[in-house]
Design a protein around this motif. Structure first.
Motif, PDB file in Angstrom:
ATOM      1  N   VAL A   1    -110.307 -38.413  11.340  1.00  0.00           N
ATOM      2  CA  VAL A   1    -111.121 -38.437  10.124  1.00  0.00           C
ATOM      3  C   VAL A   1    -112.233 -37.405  10.284  1.00  0.00           C
ATOM      4  N   ARG A   2    -112.353 -36.512   9.323  1.00  0.00           N
ATOM      5  CA  ARG A   2    -113.391 -35.467   9.365  1.00  0.00           C
ATOM      6  C   ARG A   2    -114.479 -35.781   8.347  1.00  0.00           C
ATOM      7  N   ILE A   3    -115.727 -35.661   8.775  1.00  0.00           N
ATOM      8  CA  ILE A   3    -116.886 -35.826   7.903  1.00  0.00           C
ATOM      9  C   ILE A   3    -117.643 -34.499   7.857  1.00  0.00           C
ATOM     10  N   VAL A   4    -117.838 -33.990   6.640  1.00  0.00           N
ATOM     11  CA  VAL A   4    -118.540 -32.717   6.450  1.00  0.00           C
ATOM     12  C   VAL A   4    -119.839 -32.987   5.704  1.00  0.00           C
ATOM     13  N   MET A   5    -120.965 -32.585   6.320  1.00  0.00           N
ATOM     14  CA  MET A   5    -122.279 -32.675   5.679  1.00  0.00           C
ATOM     15  C   MET A   5    -122.802 -31.258   5.483  1.00  0.00           C
ATOM     16  N   GLN A   6    -123.108 -30.918   4.258  1.00  0.00           N
ATOM     17  CA  GLN A   6    -123.450 -29.533   3.945  1.00  0.00           C
ATOM     18  C   GLN A   6    -124.646 -29.491   2.988  1.00  0.00           C
ATOM     19  N   GLU A   7    -125.544 -28.570   3.242  1.00  0.00           N
ATOM     20  CA  GLU A   7    -126.669 -28.375   2.337  1.00  0.00           C
ATOM     21  C   GLU A   7    -126.195 -27.531   1.153  1.00  0.00           C
ATOM     22  N   THR A   8    -126.214 -28.140  -0.044  1.00  0.00           N
ATOM     23  CA  THR A   8    -125.683 -27.469  -1.227  1.00  0.00           C
ATOM     24  C   THR A   8    -126.240 -28.134  -2.476  1.00  0.00           C
ATOM     25  N   ASN A   9    -126.147 -27.462  -3.580  1.00  0.00           N
ATOM     26  CA  ASN A   9    -126.528 -28.066  -4.854  1.00  0.00           C
ATOM     27  C   ASN A   9    -125.314 -28.423  -5.699  1.00  0.00           C
ATOM     28  N   SER A  10    -124.116 -28.344  -5.093  1.00  0.00           N
ATOM     29  CA  SER A  10    -122.879 -28.671  -5.804  1.00  0.00           C
ATOM     30  C   SER A  10    -121.931 -29.394  -4.855  1.00  0.00           C
ATOM     31  N   ALA A  11    -121.586 -30.628  -5.186  1.00  0.00           N
ATOM     32  CA  ALA A  11    -120.668 -31.389  -4.334  1.00  0.00           C
ATOM     33  C   ALA A  11    -119.301 -30.723  -4.263  1.00  0.00           C
ATOM     34  N   ALA A  12    -118.914 -29.974  -5.311  1.00  0.00           N
ATOM     35  CA  ALA A  12    -117.606 -29.334  -5.331  1.00  0.00           C
ATOM     36  C   ALA A  12    -117.488 -28.229  -4.287  1.00  0.00           C
ATOM     37  N   SER A  13    -118.601 -27.748  -3.796  1.00  0.00           N
ATOM     38  CA  SER A  13    -118.556 -26.665  -2.804  1.00  0.00           C
ATOM     39  C   SER A  13    -118.296 -27.164  -1.394  1.00  0.00           C
ATOM     40  N   VAL A  14    -118.339 -28.485  -1.200  1.00  0.00           N
ATOM     41  CA  VAL A  14    -118.078 -29.057   0.123  1.00  0.00           C
ATOM     42  C   VAL A  14    -116.574 -29.150   0.317  1.00  0.00           C
ATOM     43  N   THR A  15    -116.051 -28.440   1.294  1.00  0.00           N
ATOM     44  CA  THR A  15    -114.619 -28.425   1.568  1.00  0.00           C
ATOM     45  C   THR A  15    -114.370 -28.840   3.012  1.00  0.00           C
ATOM     46  N   PRO A  16    -113.152 -29.344   3.313  1.00  0.00           N
ATOM     47  CA  PRO A  16    -112.882 -29.813   4.674  1.00  0.00           C
ATOM     48  C   PRO A  16    -112.843 -28.697   5.706  1.00  0.00           C
ATOM     49  N   CYS A  17    -112.523 -27.495   5.270  1.00  0.00           N
ATOM     50  CA  CYS A  17    -112.469 -26.354   6.179  1.00  0.00           C
ATOM     51  C   CYS A  17    -113.195 -25.174   5.537  1.00  0.00           C
ATOM     52  N   GLY A  18    -113.920 -24.426   6.321  1.00  0.00           N
ATOM     53  CA  GLY A  18    -114.632 -23.277   5.779  1.00  0.00           C
ATOM     54  C   GLY A  18    -115.977 -23.086   6.449  1.00  0.00           C
TER      55      GLY A  18
ATOM     56  N   TYR B   1    -120.354 -22.608   6.130  1.00  0.00           N
ATOM     57  CA  TYR B   1    -121.545 -22.954   5.350  1.00  0.00           C
ATOM     58  C   TYR B   1    -122.764 -22.532   6.155  1.00  0.00           C
ATOM     59  N   LEU B   2    -123.905 -22.352   5.441  1.00  0.00           N
ATOM     60  CA  LEU B   2    -125.112 -21.892   6.120  1.00  0.00           C
ATOM     61  C   LEU B   2    -125.775 -23.010   6.905  1.00  0.00           C
ATOM     62  N   LYS B   3    -125.899 -24.190   6.279  1.00  0.00           N
ATOM     63  CA  LYS B   3    -126.544 -25.314   6.954  1.00  0.00           C
ATOM     64  C   LYS B   3    -125.698 -26.565   6.748  1.00  0.00           C
ATOM     65  N   GLY B   4    -125.477 -27.284   7.828  1.00  0.00           N
ATOM     66  CA  GLY B   4    -124.696 -28.518   7.727  1.00  0.00           C
ATOM     67  C   GLY B   4    -124.108 -28.901   9.070  1.00  0.00           C
ATOM     68  N   GLU B   5    -123.168 -29.818   9.034  1.00  0.00           N
ATOM     69  CA  GLU B   5    -122.549 -30.299  10.272  1.00  0.00           C
ATOM     70  C   GLU B   5    -121.194 -30.897   9.944  1.00  0.00           C
ATOM     71  N   THR B   6    -120.225 -30.651  10.809  1.00  0.00           N
ATOM     72  CA  THR B   6    -118.887 -31.227  10.674  1.00  0.00           C
ATOM     73  C   THR B   6    -118.591 -32.081  11.904  1.00  0.00           C
ATOM     74  N   GLN B   7    -118.130 -33.327  11.649  1.00  0.00           N
ATOM     75  CA  GLN B   7    -117.829 -34.248  12.747  1.00  0.00           C
ATOM     76  C   GLN B   7    -116.397 -34.747  12.576  1.00  0.00           C
ATOM     77  N   ASP B   8    -115.645 -34.765  13.671  1.00  0.00           N
ATOM     78  CA  ASP B   8    -114.288 -35.305  13.678  1.00  0.00           C
ATOM     79  C   ASP B   8    -114.253 -36.576  14.512  1.00  0.00           C
ATOM     80  N   TYR B   9    -113.585 -37.612  13.978  1.00  0.00           N
ATOM     81  CA  TYR B   9    -113.481 -38.898  14.662  1.00  0.00           C
ATOM     82  C   TYR B   9    -112.003 -39.247  14.856  1.00  0.00           C
ATOM     83  N   ARG B  10    -111.672 -39.645  16.071  1.00  0.00           N
ATOM     84  CA  ARG B  10    -110.309 -40.106  16.377  1.00  0.00           C
ATOM     85  C   ARG B  10    -110.221 -41.589  15.990  1.00  0.00           C
ATOM     86  N   VAL B  11    -109.256 -41.913  15.131  1.00  0.00           N
ATOM     87  CA  VAL B  11    -109.148 -43.265  14.580  1.00  0.00           C
ATOM     88  C   VAL B  11    -107.804 -43.865  14.981  1.00  0.00           C
ATOM     89  N   PHE B  12    -107.854 -45.082  15.498  1.00  0.00           N
ATOM     90  CA  PHE B  12    -106.632 -45.811  15.855  1.00  0.00           C
ATOM     91  C   PHE B  12    -106.240 -46.737  14.705  1.00  0.00           C
TER      92      PHE B  12
END
Length: 215
Positions: free
Chosen positions: A44-61, A63-74
């Protein structure tokens, strides 16, 4: 969901928040994709991005400011998962009966044993409900294995007419059941028509009598 190494396929986005101004939290419920196999791992991937449009948040790509975290799920099997495997009786070809009993096969698909399982059996003729029968299987069914199903007969009889088509529905109604999709099963049956009345002829020749009967 298909474990192909990316997060761009259709239906792989589980949730997206609106733009959060300032400090804030985002909480949501997610539905586990149907393609995930029990006893396996996924990501499961969680992407947190500084933006003024939710549509600009994508799973891959990028960004200037933000953080992407991947979690292994059983993906663990459900703890409580009880369902109807089969309607044993009545079945097509049965004769009429003023005291027919419903028999079902209950299966425990969960990882823990269960008992006191409510069962509802409904008999319909067309759109009309002939009877609704409630019962409780009070025994214990072991956790999912080769022996985790039982045959249960509800103890309230109903009338089964000759030459009639019925729709039968059996359902378990445990409130803690985690997989409702397998709780019920429906079958359509047709009972045998009444046999034609027999006819008979008799002949007496001297002291010999002969009787013939034809169904």
């Amino acid at each position: 969901a298909n474990n192909d190494g990316d997060f761009n396929d259709a239906d792989e986005t589980l949730a997206t928040s609106a733009v959060i101004n300032g400090n804030g939290d985002f909480g949501t419920n997610i539905t586990i994709p149907a393609g995930l196999a029990q006893g396996k791992y996924s990501i499961v991937r969680i992407v947190m991005q500084e933006t003024n449009s939710a549509a600009s948040v994508t799973p891959c790509g990028n960004y200037l400011k933000g953080e992407t975290q991947d979690y292994r799920v059983f993906v663990s099997p459900p703890t409580i998962d009880v369902g109807i495997l089969e309607i044993v009786a009545p079945e097509s070809g049965d004769c009429k009966s003023p005291e027919q009993y419903a028999t079902v096969r209950i299966r425990n698909n969960g990882s823990t044993s269960v008992s006191n399982i409510p069962v509802v059996f409904t008999i319909k003729q067309g759109t009309a409900t002939i009877a609704t029968i409630n019962g409780i299987y009070t025994g214990t069914i072991a956790a999912a294995s080769d022996t985790s199903d039982v045959v249960f007969t509800l103890q309230t009889p109903f009338n089964l007419a000759a030459g009639t088509t019925y729709s039968l529905t059996a359902k378990t109604t445990m409130t803690a059941d985690q997989v409702p999709d397998n709780d019920s099963i429906t079958a359509v049956i047709t009972t045998l028509s009444n046999a034609a009345s027999p006819t008979g002829t008799a002949n007496i020749c001297n002291t010999i009598a002969q009787l013939n009967a034809t169904a």
